[in-house]
Design a protein around this motif. Structure first.
Motif, short mmCIF file in Angstrom:
data_model
loop_
_atom_site.label_atom_id
_atom_site.label_comp_id
_atom_site.label_asym_id
_atom_site.label_seq_id
_atom_site.Cartn_x
_atom_site.Cartn_y
_atom_site.Cartn_z
N PHE A 1 0.84 -1.19 0.00
CA PHE A 1 0.00 0.00 0.00
C PHE A 1 0.87 1.24 0.00
O PHE A 1 1.75 1.40 0.83
CB PHE A 1 -0.93 0.03 1.22
N MET A 2 0.60 2.12 -0.97
CA MET A 2 1.30 3.39 -1.05
C MET A 2 0.27 4.50 -1.20
O MET A 2 -0.72 4.33 -1.89
CB MET A 2 2.23 3.42 -2.27
N LEU A 3 0.55 5.60 -0.56
CA LEU A 3 -0.26 6.81 -0.73
C LEU A 3 0.71 7.88 -1.21
O LEU A 3 1.76 8.09 -0.60
CB LEU A 3 -0.93 7.22 0.57
N CYS A 4 0.35 8.52 -2.30
CA CYS A 4 1.24 9.51 -2.90
C CYS A 4 0.56 10.87 -2.90
O CYS A 4 -0.58 11.00 -3.33
CB CYS A 4 1.57 9.08 -4.33
N ALA A 5 1.27 11.87 -2.40
CA ALA A 5 0.79 13.25 -2.38
C ALA A 5 1.74 14.09 -3.23
O ALA A 5 2.87 14.36 -2.84
CB ALA A 5 0.74 13.78 -0.95
N ALA A 6 1.26 14.46 -4.40
CA ALA A 6 2.05 15.31 -5.30
C ALA A 6 1.76 16.77 -4.97
O ALA A 6 0.60 17.17 -4.87
CB ALA A 6 1.68 15.02 -6.75
N THR A 7 2.81 17.54 -4.77
CA THR A 7 2.64 18.96 -4.46
C THR A 7 3.06 19.82 -5.65
O THR A 7 4.05 19.52 -6.33
CB THR A 7 3.45 19.37 -3.21
N VAL B 1 4.85 4.62 2.06
CA VAL B 1 4.74 3.18 1.82
C VAL B 1 4.48 2.50 3.16
O VAL B 1 5.28 2.62 4.09
CB VAL B 1 6.03 2.63 1.17
N VAL B 2 3.37 1.80 3.25
CA VAL B 2 3.02 1.08 4.48
C VAL B 2 3.55 -0.34 4.36
O VAL B 2 3.14 -1.09 3.48
CB VAL B 2 1.49 1.09 4.71
N ARG C 1 12.00 13.46 -8.07
CA ARG C 1 10.73 14.11 -7.73
C ARG C 1 10.06 13.49 -6.51
O ARG C 1 8.95 13.88 -6.15
CB ARG C 1 9.75 14.02 -8.91
N ILE C 2 10.71 12.51 -5.87
CA ILE C 2 10.07 11.72 -4.82
C ILE C 2 10.82 11.86 -3.49
O ILE C 2 12.04 11.80 -3.42
CB ILE C 2 10.06 10.22 -5.19
N THR C 3 10.05 12.03 -2.42
CA THR C 3 10.54 11.87 -1.06
C THR C 3 9.78 10.68 -0.49
O THR C 3 8.55 10.69 -0.48
CB THR C 3 10.30 13.13 -0.21
N LEU C 4 10.51 9.69 -0.04
CA LEU C 4 9.91 8.44 0.44
C LEU C 4 9.89 8.39 1.96
O LEU C 4 10.86 8.77 2.62
CB LEU C 4 10.74 7.25 -0.09
N GLU C 5 8.77 7.93 2.49
CA GLU C 5 8.67 7.66 3.93
C GLU C 5 8.03 6.28 4.10
O GLU C 5 6.93 6.04 3.59
CB GLU C 5 7.85 8.72 4.64
N VAL C 6 8.73 5.40 4.77
CA VAL C 6 8.21 4.06 5.04
C VAL C 6 7.52 4.06 6.39
O VAL C 6 8.09 4.52 7.38
CB VAL C 6 9.35 3.01 4.99
N LEU C 7 6.29 3.59 6.42
CA LEU C 7 5.49 3.53 7.65
C LEU C 7 5.38 2.09 8.08
O LEU C 7 4.98 1.22 7.30
CB LEU C 7 4.10 4.13 7.41
N LYS C 8 5.76 1.84 9.33
CA LYS C 8 5.74 0.45 9.84
C LYS C 8 4.76 0.31 10.98
O LYS C 8 4.41 1.21 11.63
CB LYS C 8 7.13 0.05 10.29
#
Length: 178
Positions: free
Chosen positions: A22-28, A79-80, A171-178
């Protein structure tokens, strides 16, 4: 160079089988750039299509990704990796994305509508409160708001890896959520 001017966010989810399911993407996007970016996205649509959706891009995928990589849009990809139901993953990602957008003083967020809009609003309100400065709305997928195509393209390219990821990783900043 950092973007100047009010920011708008465009949010979509992307599901994939496996560990990063599961990914959630927020484009600014800076408000002043919205019209130009909308026009460019319309130019990138495959012939005969009313919209861009990477699941159906086929032979146009590389052209679309490379075109979007040139646009002044930056995405925050959540990214969860936690093993959980999709709704729980969505709640976790929505919480984090709206904390981040609020910290960035984003003015408006457009979320691609799905059958979970009511649940989304509860999560967002729990983060922002009942009278937030950040306006948020759900809008349907399709040709009405081409800027909602950006998070779909960015998340798809990131999940695809290889050349697709390389084209958009700046163009991407990634954050992994655990």
């Amino acid at each position: 160079m950092a973007p100047s001017g009010p920011l708008h966010a465009f949010i979509d989810e992307s599901g994939r089988p496996g560990k990063n399911k599961f990914m959630l993407c927020a484009a600014t996007v800076v408000s002043a750039d919205i019209s130009d970016i909308r026009a460019r996205l319309l130019e990138l649509r495959p012939r005969g299509s009313s919209r861009i959706h990477m699941k159906n891009a086929g032979k146009d995928a590389a052209r679309i990704i490379n075109g979007v990589a040139t646009l002044e849009a930056h995405s925050y990809l959540y990214v969860v990796q936690k093993s959980c139901l999709t709704r729980e993953a969505r709640d976790l990602a929505l919480t984090r994305v709206f904390e981040h957008l609020d910290d960035m003083s984003v003015r408006r967020a457009v979320i691609e509508s799905c059958n979970q809009d009511h649940e989304d609003r509860k999560i967002i309100q729990s983060v922002l409160g009942s009278d937030p400065e950040l306006e948020y709305v759900h809008e349907p997928a399709g040709s009405e708001n081409p800027l909602l195509w950006i998070p779909d393209i960015h998340a798809w390219a990131w999940g695809r890896k290889g050349e697709a990821r390389k084209a958009i990783e700046h163009r991407i900043t990634l954050e992994v959520l655990k």
